[in-house]
Design a protein around this motif. Structure first.
Motif, mmCIF file in Angstrom:
data_model
loop_
_atom_site.group_PDB
_atom_site.id
_atom_site.type_symbol
_atom_site.label_atom_id
_atom_site.label_comp_id
_atom_site.label_asym_id
_atom_site.label_seq_id
_atom_site.Cartn_x
_atom_site.Cartn_y
_atom_site.Cartn_z
ATOM 1 N N PHE A 7 0.853 -1.192 0.000
ATOM 2 C CA PHE A 7 0.000 0.000 0.000
ATOM 3 C C PHE A 7 0.882 1.233 0.000
ATOM 4 O O PHE A 7 1.936 1.265 0.643
ATOM 5 C CB PHE A 7 -0.894 0.017 1.241
ATOM 6 C CG PHE A 7 -1.700 1.282 1.406
ATOM 7 C CD1 PHE A 7 -2.924 1.438 0.770
ATOM 8 C CD2 PHE A 7 -1.232 2.324 2.194
ATOM 9 C CE1 PHE A 7 -3.664 2.598 0.914
ATOM 10 C CE2 PHE A 7 -1.953 3.487 2.345
ATOM 11 C CZ PHE A 7 -3.179 3.624 1.695
ATOM 12 N N GLN A 8 0.453 2.271 -0.714
ATOM 13 C CA GLN A 8 1.183 3.531 -0.708
ATOM 14 C C GLN A 8 0.230 4.671 -1.024
ATOM 15 O O GLN A 8 -0.597 4.561 -1.939
ATOM 16 C CB GLN A 8 2.340 3.523 -1.709
ATOM 17 C CG GLN A 8 3.256 4.735 -1.584
ATOM 18 C CD GLN A 8 4.593 4.517 -2.256
ATOM 19 O OE1 GLN A 8 4.795 3.534 -2.976
ATOM 20 N NE2 GLN A 8 5.531 5.411 -2.012
ATOM 21 N N ALA A 9 0.320 5.746 -0.247
ATOM 22 C CA ALA A 9 -0.554 6.894 -0.441
ATOM 23 C C ALA A 9 0.274 8.171 -0.426
ATOM 24 O O ALA A 9 1.352 8.235 0.189
ATOM 25 C CB ALA A 9 -1.614 6.956 0.659
ATOM 26 N N LYS A 10 -0.230 9.182 -1.085
ATOM 27 C CA LYS A 10 0.417 10.490 -1.069
ATOM 28 C C LYS A 10 0.076 11.182 0.240
ATOM 29 O O LYS A 10 -1.089 11.247 0.634
ATOM 30 C CB LYS A 10 -0.070 11.334 -2.249
ATOM 31 C CG LYS A 10 0.570 12.714 -2.316
ATOM 32 C CD LYS A 10 0.035 13.492 -3.504
ATOM 33 C CE LYS A 10 0.654 14.895 -3.549
ATOM 34 N NZ LYS A 10 0.124 15.687 -4.681
ATOM 35 N N ILE A 11 1.104 11.676 0.918
ATOM 36 C CA ILE A 11 0.865 12.321 2.200
ATOM 37 C C ILE A 11 0.040 13.586 1.999
ATOM 38 O O ILE A 11 0.227 14.347 1.045
ATOM 39 C CB ILE A 11 2.188 12.647 2.922
ATOM 40 C CG1 ILE A 11 1.892 13.196 4.320
ATOM 41 C CG2 ILE A 11 3.051 13.589 2.119
ATOM 42 C CD1 ILE A 11 3.120 13.354 5.173
ATOM 43 N N LYS A 12 -0.907 13.793 2.884
ATOM 44 C CA LYS A 12 -1.761 14.972 2.802
ATOM 45 C C LYS A 12 -1.006 16.206 3.298
ATOM 46 O O LYS A 12 -0.040 16.106 4.051
ATOM 47 C CB LYS A 12 -3.017 14.749 3.641
ATOM 48 C CG LYS A 12 -3.910 13.630 3.124
ATOM 49 C CD LYS A 12 -5.145 13.453 3.984
ATOM 50 C CE LYS A 12 -6.033 12.325 3.469
ATOM 51 N NZ LYS A 12 -7.229 12.135 4.306
ATOM 52 N N SER A 13 -1.467 17.350 2.878
ATOM 53 C CA SER A 13 -0.874 18.597 3.333
ATOM 54 C C SER A 13 -1.238 18.835 4.795
ATOM 55 O O SER A 13 -2.148 18.196 5.344
ATOM 56 C CB SER A 13 -1.372 19.769 2.478
ATOM 57 O OG SER A 13 -2.759 19.978 2.691
ATOM 58 N N GLU A 14 -0.537 19.775 5.420
ATOM 59 C CA GLU A 14 -0.824 20.098 6.815
ATOM 60 C C GLU A 14 -2.270 20.584 6.964
ATOM 61 O O GLU A 14 -2.958 20.231 7.929
ATOM 62 C CB GLU A 14 0.139 21.171 7.303
ATOM 63 C CG GLU A 14 -0.067 21.584 8.748
ATOM 64 C CD GLU A 14 0.864 22.698 9.168
ATOM 65 O OE1 GLU A 14 0.487 23.480 10.057
ATOM 66 O OE2 GLU A 14 1.981 22.793 8.607
ATOM 67 N N LYS A 15 -2.741 21.357 5.987
ATOM 68 C CA LYS A 15 -4.114 21.852 6.021
ATOM 69 C C LYS A 15 -5.106 20.701 5.940
ATOM 70 O O LYS A 15 -6.102 20.662 6.680
ATOM 71 C CB LYS A 15 -4.348 22.827 4.865
ATOM 72 C CG LYS A 15 -5.753 23.403 4.819
ATOM 73 C CD LYS A 15 -5.933 24.344 3.631
ATOM 74 C CE LYS A 15 -7.354 24.878 3.571
ATOM 75 N NZ LYS A 15 -7.536 25.778 2.392
#
Length: 239
Positions: A36-44
């Motif tokens: 599994f791999q996901a793009k990290i979300k922004s701080e917001k």
């Protein structure tokens, strides 16, 4: 000439044998498989998820704590709102060992409108954790911590002291024990909206037993005639 050719042939054969053996040995090592791999979300985006109570499942032994203390270190009963989110970032498998990476954001909002409207700010602490299973035990380590402050309204509040700490303890995969390993640093002066970063370099610790890894943000403040301390913790295991 025949003797020389025979010697060269022997050397070449030995090189091929060594290389072949090395390749055969390398091929027996289990390859890493990305599950599994996901793009990290922004701080917001992470903060929005925290406010909405959105959390990815799978992270065990999570500790999110917020405390308000008086000048004597005793807990005080004032309005504190606690929010947090968990995002699963990556999961890989190598042989029977599964490693999973997460990011956890904990947000503490302190608001004391009745007795002191000047006490109104948020402190966030974000932890990047890696967990792995070895046998039947779970191990974890932190790879990065971030801390941020937000002042909501007015300029009556002043942060007099802020300490950003990373801490870990417990048994490592090699059997080595860490007791109260920590790296506190003072944030001075505190700049509202700035991100402060701490990158630990400690090994995994066993959190199935009494191991622990966590980030702690301790903030002493004054507003008008009152003062206090806000402590936020994001960690895994049992401190």
């Amino acid at each position: 000439m025949k003797g020389l050719a025979k010697s060269v042939l022997t050397i070449v054969s030995l090189i091929c044998l060594v290389l072949g053996g090395g390749m055969a040995q390398a091929s027996t090592s289990p390859e890493e498989e990305v599950l599994f791999q996901a793009k990290i979300k922004s701080e917001k985006e992470l903060l929005e998820d925290a406010l909405a109570g959105k959390r990815d499942p799978g992270l065990e032994n999570l500790k999110i704590e917020v405390q308000a203390l008086d000048d004597n270190g005793k807990k005080v009963d004032i309005n504190i709102k606690k929010y947090y989110t968990v995002q699963k970032l990556k999961q890989t498998k190598r042989g029977n060992e599964i490693t999973t990476d997460y990011v956890v954001l904990g947000s503490a909002v302190i608001d004391d409108p009745k007795s002191n409207p000047g006490v109104n700010f948020t402190q966030n602490i974000t932890g990047y954790f890696s967990t792995t299973t070895i046998g039947t035990d779970q191990y974890a380590k932190a790879t990065r911590y971030e801390a941020q402050y937000t002042l909501h309204d007015g300029n009556l509040l002043k942060i007099t002291d802020a300490v950003f700490n990373a801490r870990t303890e417990g048994r490592t995969p090699s059997g080595q024990n860490y007791f109260n390993q920590q790296n506190p640093t003072t944030i001075s002066p505190v700049n509202w909206g700035q991100t402060y970063v701490k990158i630990p370099s400690w090994d995994y610790v066993n959190i199935s037993g009494s191991g622990y890894c966590g980030g702690i943000l301790t903030t002493k403040y004054t507003a008008r005639s009152s003062s206090g301390t806000l402590v936020s913790t994001v960690g895994l295991g049992t401190p």
